[in-house]
Design a protein around this motif. Structure first.
Motif, PDB file in Angstrom:
ATOM      1  N   LEU A 103       0.821  -1.206   0.000  1.00 35.02           N
ATOM      2  CA  LEU A 103       0.000   0.000   0.000  1.00 35.02           C
ATOM      3  C   LEU A 103       0.854   1.255   0.000  1.00 35.02           C
ATOM      4  O   LEU A 103       0.457   2.288  -0.549  1.00 35.02           O
ATOM      5  N   VAL A 104       2.034   1.184   0.621  1.00 40.25           N
ATOM      6  CA  VAL A 104       2.945   2.328   0.563  1.00 40.25           C
ATOM      7  C   VAL A 104       3.353   2.608  -0.876  1.00 40.25           C
ATOM      8  O   VAL A 104       3.475   3.770  -1.291  1.00 40.25           O
ATOM      9  N   ARG A 105       3.552   1.557  -1.663  1.00 38.79           N
ATOM     10  CA  ARG A 105       3.895   1.763  -3.073  1.00 38.79           C
ATOM     11  C   ARG A 105       2.778   2.509  -3.808  1.00 38.79           C
ATOM     12  O   ARG A 105       3.035   3.274  -4.741  1.00 38.79           O
ATOM     13  N   VAL A 106       1.538   2.297  -3.377  1.00 39.96           N
ATOM     14  CA  VAL A 106       0.403   2.981  -3.999  1.00 39.96           C
ATOM     15  C   VAL A 106       0.427   4.468  -3.658  1.00 39.96           C
ATOM     16  O   VAL A 106       0.255   5.327  -4.544  1.00 39.96           O
ATOM     17  N   ALA A 117       3.295   6.239  -5.462  1.00 39.78           N
ATOM     18  CA  ALA A 117       3.019   6.521  -6.872  1.00 39.78           C
ATOM     19  C   ALA A 117       2.181   7.787  -7.024  1.00 39.78           C
ATOM     20  O   ALA A 117       2.440   8.632  -7.893  1.00 39.78           O
ATOM     21  N   ALA A 118       1.156   7.928  -6.165  1.00 39.92           N
ATOM     22  CA  ALA A 118       0.306   9.116  -6.232  1.00 39.92           C
ATOM     23  C   ALA A 118       1.083  10.375  -5.870  1.00 39.92           C
ATOM     24  O   ALA A 118       0.948  11.416  -6.523  1.00 39.92           O
ATOM     25  N   ALA A 119       1.915  10.292  -4.823  1.00 41.67           N
ATOM     26  CA  ALA A 119       2.685  11.459  -4.398  1.00 41.67           C
ATOM     27  C   ALA A 119       3.694  11.882  -5.458  1.00 41.67           C
ATOM     28  O   ALA A 119       3.871  13.075  -5.738  1.00 41.67           O
ATOM     29  N   ARG A 172      -4.601   4.763  -9.114  1.00 34.49           N
ATOM     30  CA  ARG A 172      -5.439   3.729  -9.733  1.00 34.49           C
ATOM     31  C   ARG A 172      -4.566   2.664 -10.405  1.00 34.49           C
ATOM     32  O   ARG A 172      -4.803   1.470 -10.257  1.00 34.49           O
ATOM     33  N   ARG A 173      -3.549   3.098 -11.145  1.00 32.03           N
ATOM     34  CA  ARG A 173      -2.666   2.141 -11.821  1.00 32.03           C
ATOM     35  C   ARG A 173      -1.890   1.305 -10.798  1.00 32.03           C
ATOM     36  O   ARG A 173      -1.691   0.094 -10.995  1.00 32.03           O
ATOM     37  N   ALA A 174      -1.449   1.933  -9.720  1.00 32.09           N
ATOM     38  CA  ALA A 174      -0.675   1.208  -8.713  1.00 32.09           C
ATOM     39  C   ALA A 174      -1.521   0.146  -8.017  1.00 32.09           C
ATOM     40  O   ALA A 174      -1.023  -0.931  -7.668  1.00 32.09           O
ATOM     41  N   HIS A 195      13.721   6.637  -5.553  1.00 27.26           N
ATOM     42  CA  HIS A 195      13.140   6.210  -6.822  1.00 27.26           C
ATOM     43  C   HIS A 195      14.045   6.686  -7.958  1.00 27.26           C
ATOM     44  O   HIS A 195      14.198   7.887  -8.188  1.00 27.26           O
ATOM     45  N   ASN A 196      14.641   5.743  -8.659  1.00 27.06           N
ATOM     46  CA  ASN A 196      15.589   6.050  -9.719  1.00 27.06           C
ATOM     47  C   ASN A 196      14.856   6.123 -11.043  1.00 27.06           C
ATOM     48  O   ASN A 196      14.517   5.105 -11.646  1.00 27.06           O
ATOM     49  N   GLN A 197      14.594   7.332 -11.498  1.00 27.49           N
ATOM     50  CA  GLN A 197      13.826   7.501 -12.728  1.00 27.49           C
ATOM     51  C   GLN A 197      14.610   7.055 -13.954  1.00 27.49           C
ATOM     52  O   GLN A 197      14.026   6.713 -14.988  1.00 27.49           O
ATOM     53  N   THR A 198      15.929   7.036 -13.844  1.00 34.41           N
ATOM     54  CA  THR A 198      16.720   6.667 -15.022  1.00 34.41           C
ATOM     55  C   THR A 198      16.503   5.209 -15.409  1.00 34.41           C
ATOM     56  O   THR A 198      16.730   4.822 -16.553  1.00 34.41           O
ATOM     57  N   LEU A 199      16.018   4.384 -14.425  1.00 34.57           N
ATOM     58  CA  LEU A 199      15.754   2.987 -14.741  1.00 34.57           C
ATOM     59  C   LEU A 199      14.451   2.813 -15.492  1.00 34.57           C
ATOM     60  O   LEU A 199      14.296   1.910 -16.309  1.00 34.57           O
ATOM     61  N   LYS A 200      13.442   3.696 -15.182  1.00 31.71           N
ATOM     62  CA  LYS A 200      12.153   3.641 -15.861  1.00 31.71           C
ATOM     63  C   LYS A 200      11.758   5.057 -16.232  1.00 31.71           C
ATOM     64  O   LYS A 200      10.912   5.666 -15.591  1.00 31.71           O
ATOM     65  N   PRO A 201      12.372   5.638 -17.211  1.00 29.40           N
ATOM     66  CA  PRO A 201      12.158   7.050 -17.546  1.00 29.40           C
ATOM     67  C   PRO A 201      10.711   7.345 -17.879  1.00 29.40           C
ATOM     68  O   PRO A 201      10.032   6.578 -18.538  1.00 29.40           O
ATOM     69  N   GLY A 202      10.262   8.506 -17.357  1.00 29.94           N
ATOM     70  CA  GLY A 202       8.917   8.965 -17.661  1.00 29.94           C
ATOM     71  C   GLY A 202       7.817   8.327 -16.855  1.00 29.94           C
ATOM     72  O   GLY A 202       6.654   8.636 -17.035  1.00 29.94           O
ATOM     73  N   ARG A 203       8.165   7.431 -15.911  1.00 32.18           N
ATOM     74  CA  ARG A 203       7.099   6.716 -15.214  1.00 32.18           C
ATOM     75  C   ARG A 203       6.341   7.623 -14.242  1.00 32.18           C
ATOM     76  O   ARG A 203       5.134   7.529 -14.117  1.00 32.18           O
ATOM     77  N   PHE A 204       7.081   8.484 -13.517  1.00 28.24           N
ATOM     78  CA  PHE A 204       6.431   9.252 -12.468  1.00 28.24           C
ATOM     79  C   PHE A 204       6.309  10.728 -12.765  1.00 28.24           C
ATOM     80  O   PHE A 204       5.424  11.390 -12.244  1.00 28.24           O
ATOM     81  N   PHE A 205       7.207  11.283 -13.550  1.00 28.17           N
ATOM     82  CA  PHE A 205       7.255  12.735 -13.644  1.00 28.17           C
ATOM     83  C   PHE A 205       6.762  13.220 -14.983  1.00 28.17           C
ATOM     84  O   PHE A 205       7.030  12.629 -16.020  1.00 28.17           O
ATOM     85  N   ALA A 206       6.070  14.351 -14.912  1.00 22.37           N
ATOM     86  CA  ALA A 206       5.604  14.972 -16.158  1.00 22.37           C
ATOM     87  C   ALA A 206       6.773  15.673 -16.836  1.00 22.37           C
ATOM     88  O   ALA A 206       7.744  16.029 -16.201  1.00 22.37           O
TER      89      ALA A 206
END
Length: 330
Positions: A19-22, A25-27, A51-53, A319-330
């Motif tokens: 649930l923390v992962r959820v 993701a929202a934050a 919702r996706r999480a 959270h390392n965005q370079t591993l999954k680029p574009g996942r969290f940030f606009a």
């Protein structure tokens, strides 16, 4: 179901941490909109990400406190089913508590959710609720919604063995609270005003480092249920009573199963059975730090609690965005 943290399909995974992962993701999604002056986009990003999480969490969840009815909210509406399948639970969510303060870059915005056994949460309509809350370790009934601010402060000071002028009252900065604030100050207490985010304000009463002794005032009823879920895990006293603007709201409450529209609800009446509460800071506030961007991604600060054990965990996520680029940030 005796323990909602046990999952027969994935017994090696802890639902509380899932649930923390959820909330993370929202934050993270909402953080892209901090200070941009667009509260609707901030809220929409948090809702979509939460919702996706949920799709990866092994539950069969029913949203009972959400973004609104199906015709008001495309996702996380009351009655929506979420999760990948598993134990049946009820879910209370506020993907972004503090949309306005996120837009303005202010403090205390959080992504928050709670999970309970089916039927565990009060089905509160999206109207106002009068609330009063104090932290754990105090005599039962030390404060009461039906007492005056001065009476509550006097009893709380006696229980804490301090002077009233040592007490800090937390409340939302609203015109409707002017008389209450005046009464508290006349009694000798100090006031901490919040621009938004009364879940954070209520929960802060239970966190000694937050410097809050009591929460008073009206805010959203759904947020009252979320705060009650937290208090079920960490102790403390919370009372709430629904406030109505017209007869249609009274009828709405009755249709949701609240037979006595003027009932004073206790913590256990708003959140029953085994409960898990999780929240992640979006902007830094009374008890959680906000999302901090780094060169490679972001750092989050979360809290997760379980009523069954009384365990409270603070989690710092990198959270390392370079591993999954574009996942969290606009």
């Amino acid at each position: 179901m005796s323990d909602i943290t046990r999952d027969a399909t994935h017994s090696d995974r802890n639902l509380a941490l899932e649930l923390v992962r959820v909330t993370e993701a929202a934050a993270l999604a909402a953080s892209a909109w901090i200070g941009r002056g667009d509260k609707n986009s901030a809220d929409g990003a948090a809702v979509d990400a939460m919702r996706r999480a949920f799709d990866a969490v092994a539950i069969t969840g029913t949203v009972v406190i959400g973004e609104g009815e199906m015709d008001e909210a495309p996702m996380l509406y009351i009655g929506e089913k979420v999760g990948a399948g598993g134990m049946a639970v009820d879910i209370a969510v506020d993907p972004l508590e503090g949309t306005s303060i996120t837009a303005k870059g202010g403090p205390n915005a959080i992504a928050v959710l709670a999970v309970a056994e089916s039927g565990g949460f009060l089905h509160a309509p999206d109207i106002y609720m009068d609330k009063i809350a104090v932290g754990p370790g105090l005599p039962a009934g030390v404060v009461d919604l039906d007492a005056t601010p001065a009476q509550n402060l006097r009893e709380l000071a006696r229980a804490k063995k301090c002077d009233i002028n040592d007490l800090v009252v937390c409340t939302l900065d609203r015109d409707r609270h002017k008389e209450m604030i005046r009464a508290c100050r006349e009694a000798g207490a100090r006031i901490m005003l919040l621009g938004d985010g009364d879940v954070a304000g209520v929960v802060a009463c239970s966190q000694p480092e937050a410097g809050v002794d009591i929460y008073m005032g009206s805010g959203g009823a759904p947020e009252g249920v979320l705060a009650a879920a937290a208090f079920r895990c960490i102790g403390g006293q919370l009372q709430g009573r629904l406030l109505y603007e017209d007869d249609s709201q009274v009828e709405r409450a009755k249709a949701m199963g609240i037979l006595d529209p003027h009932k004073k609800f206790s913590t256990h009446e708003m959140a029953r059975g085994d409960v898990i509460f999780a929240a992640t800071g979006v902007t830094t506030g009374a008890f959680l730090r906000g999302v901090r961007k780094t060169g490679q991604g972001a750092v989050t600060h979360s809290i997760v609690m379980r009523s069954k054990t009384g365990t409270v965990r603070y989690i710092e996520g990198h959270h390392n965005q370079t591993l999954k680029p574009g996942r969290f940030f606009a």
